[in-house]
Design an enzyme around this catalytic site. Structure first.
Site, short mmCIF file in Angstrom:
data_model
loop_
_atom_site.label_atom_id
_atom_site.label_comp_id
_atom_site.label_asym_id
_atom_site.label_seq_id
_atom_site.Cartn_x
_atom_site.Cartn_y
_atom_site.Cartn_z
N CYS A 188 -7.00 -0.88 1.97
CA CYS A 188 -5.98 -1.31 2.93
C CYS A 188 -6.60 -1.35 4.32
CB CYS A 188 -4.81 -0.34 2.88
SG CYS A 188 -3.56 -0.65 4.15
N CYS A 230 -8.47 -5.81 -9.13
CA CYS A 230 -8.10 -4.78 -10.10
C CYS A 230 -7.65 -3.55 -9.31
CB CYS A 230 -9.32 -4.48 -10.97
SG CYS A 230 -8.97 -3.39 -12.35
N CYS A 250 -4.57 1.54 6.76
CA CYS A 250 -4.76 3.00 6.60
C CYS A 250 -6.09 3.35 5.95
CB CYS A 250 -3.61 3.61 5.82
SG CYS A 250 -3.58 3.23 4.05
N CYS A 264 0.85 -1.18 0.00
CA CYS A 264 0.00 0.00 0.00
C CYS A 264 0.89 1.24 0.00
CB CYS A 264 -0.90 0.00 1.24
SG CYS A 264 -1.86 1.52 1.43
N CYS A 313 0.69 3.28 3.52
CA CYS A 313 1.28 2.84 4.79
C CYS A 313 2.29 1.70 4.64
CB CYS A 313 0.18 2.42 5.76
SG CYS A 313 -0.73 0.96 5.21
#
Length: 166
Positions: A132, A155, A135, A84, A87
Site C-alpha cells: 500500500c 496475488c 501505509c 488495504c 489504512c
C-alpha cells in the site's frame, strides 16, 4: 500453522510462501509526494499490533504470507471495492478479481497510483512485491501469468484486505 521467523526477521507461514515467482508491475515510489507525509507512516509498531489482528499484522507489517485457501475473500464475488486493511486505501475493484486457483484473492488490475513496489529476494529469486502506497503495508506479489487484458496476477493476502460491498 506456526510462523517461522527467518534471518531477515520476516515471517513465512509454511511452504505456501515458496510457491510464488516474480514480474515487474507499475506502481508509485514509496516516497511519492501524495503519501510521503501520511500519518499512517508515523504509526509506531506497538500501535499497529494493537490495531491489526495477529495474522493481518504479520502480513502487513512483517511481510508474512497467509496459507492458501484460508481467506474467505478468495471466494468473494459481490460488487464492491477491496481496501488495504491497514489504512482503508482502495486497491482493487471487484470486477478486476478472478479465480487464479492459487488459493489467494487475485486481481488482473490494481489502482496503480495506490501501490508501491520493491524487489524481494526472500526465497532466493527476485520477485516484485507490492504494498500500500499510503501505509506501506505488504499485500503480496505480482506475476506475469494473469488474464487479458493486462496479463498480470496481483496475488494478495486476504488478511491484508477489507471488502466493502457496493
Amino acid at each position: 500453522m506456526t510462523p517461522i521467523r527467518t534471518d531477515r526477521r520476516r515471517l513465512i507461514l509454511g511452504a505456501s510462501a515458496l510457491t510464488v515467482a516474480a514480474c515487474a508491475p507499475e506502481g508509485v515510489d514509496a516516497q511519492d509526494s501524495r503519501f510521503a507525509n501520511s500519518p499512517f507512516r508515523r504509526i509506531p509498531d506497538a500501535e499497529w499490533r494493537r490495531r491489526l489482528p495477529g495474522l493481518s499484522y504479520d502480513v502487513l507489517r512483517r511481510e508474512a504470507t497467509e496459507r492458501p485457501f484460508t481467506s474467505p475473500l478468495d471466494d468473494e464475488k459481490r460488487a464492491g471495492t477491496f481496501l488495504c486493511r491497514g489504512c482503508e486505501l482502495p486497491l482493487f475493484r471487484s470486477d478486476w478479481k478472478y479465480d487464479s486457483r492459487t488459493g489467494w484473492p487475485s486481481f488482473w488490475q490494481v489502482m496503480s497510483a495506490n501501490i508501491g513496489t520493491k524487489t524481494d529476494f526472500l526465497i532466493g529469486i527476485p520477485r516484485t512485491e507490492y504494498h500500500c502506497a499510503q501505509c506501506l503495508g505488504h499485500h503480496g506479489h505480482v506475476f506475469d501469468d494473469g488474464p487479458r487484458p493486462t496479463g498480470k496476477r496481483y496475488c494478495n493476502n486476504g488478511v491484508a484486505l477489507i471488502f466493502r460491498p457496493a
